[in-house]
Design an enzyme around this catalytic site. Structure first.
Site, PDB file in Angstrom:
ATOM      1  N   SER A 138       1.950 -52.768 -42.699  1.00  0.00           N
ATOM      2  CA  SER A 138       2.930 -53.221 -44.033  1.00  0.00           C
ATOM      3  C   SER A 138       3.419 -54.565 -43.470  1.00  0.00           C
ATOM      4  O   SER A 138       3.581 -54.593 -42.213  1.00  0.00           O
ATOM      5  CB  SER A 138       3.890 -52.178 -44.178  1.00  0.00           C
ATOM      6  N   TYR A 151      10.291 -46.158 -41.011  1.00  0.00           N
ATOM      7  CA  TYR A 151       9.006 -46.567 -41.685  1.00  0.00           C
ATOM      8  C   TYR A 151       8.646 -47.713 -41.101  1.00  0.00           C
ATOM      9  O   TYR A 151       7.583 -48.120 -40.663  1.00  0.00           O
ATOM     10  CB  TYR A 151       9.196 -46.604 -43.138  1.00  0.00           C
TER      11      TYR A 151
END
Length: 251
Positions: A138, A151
């Site tokens: 990401s 995360y």
């Protein structure tokens, strides 16, 4: 990456980016096997894509990973592409007390999971032509979202792991790719209808073009600014990004 004639296993292939990649690669004449924890979702995907296959896998369970890998290698000996896509995204509070169960689940799924899955397949992949290991990370690994700090940290750690593995496998005939999406309209953080997020179809189309090149980092155009931010002057963009996203998510 060669885009046709592969046998591909994709974790987290039942929805979102995983399903999008699975269907795009399936349409290009690859044998695609999707993995996930929800059998009903997997059944729905393969019913919509005749010829695709599915298998239940829990990437948070080490023994289950080993069992699934052994079965897939036995059933699909030509398997030459692994895409580690499964992941979870939960909000947390780095400014306060972290929920230990949420932290452990995120780290186990997003970091330990893909490392374990790759470990279970890597010796097999070394024997196959056009072998590829890909990871969905990401842009939050480069510019963290403060409201989902754990995360973001797992994606930064996975990026680091990819760099090491790519170096170690450079002479073994296995390419190691990193797919680093921006905010995409998926079920993560209920983003399916977020206007500011990139439409999933557009993301998949642009990603497939990049996958077909010799790049090691698969980036869509609007991810590049965030990918290129880390460095001694990174804090201004991180601060602005988080002020904007915090206001948006709160609203």
């Amino acid at each position: 990456m060669k885009l046709t004639g592969n046998t591909i296993f994709i974790t987290g292939g039942g929805s979102g980016i995983g399903r999008g990649l699975a269907e795009a690669l399936h349409r290009r004449g690859n044998k695609v096997i999707i993995g996930g924890r929800r059998p009903g979702v997997l059944d729905e995907v393969i019913a919509a894509n005749p010829g695709m296959a599915a298998i239940e896998i829990d990437v948070g369970n080490a023994s289950n990973i080993e069992a699934v890998a052994a079965k897939l290698i036995a059933d699909y000996p030509d398997l030459n592409v692994l895409i580690n896509n499964a992941g979870i995204m939960l909000l947390d509070s780095a400014a306060g007390r972290i929920d230990d169960a949420r932290m452990a689940a995120t780290i186990t799924t997003n970091l330990m999971g893909p490392i374990r899955v790759t470990s279970a397949f890597v010796e097999h992949l070394k024997t196959k032509p056009d072998a590829v290991i890909a990871y969905t990370t990401s842009v939050l690994g480069f510019v963290p979202l403060a409201l989902s700090a754990v995360y973001s940290s797992t994606k930064a750690a996975l990026h680091s792991y990819v760099l090491s593995q790519r170096f170690l496998l450079k002479d073994a005939g296995v390419r190691v790719l990193e797919i680093a999406p921006p905010w995409v309209r998926t079920d993560l953080l209920n983003s399916r209808d977020a206007e500011q997020a990139m439409p999933l179809d557009a993301f998949i189309d642009e990603t497939m073009v990049a996958l077909g090149t010799d790049t090691d980092e698969v980036l869509v155009e609007n991810a590049r600014m965030l990918r290129n931010n880390p460095g001694p002057n990174e804090h201004a963009l991180v601060t602005g990004f988080n002020e904007q996203l915090t206001a948006l998510l709160a609203g």
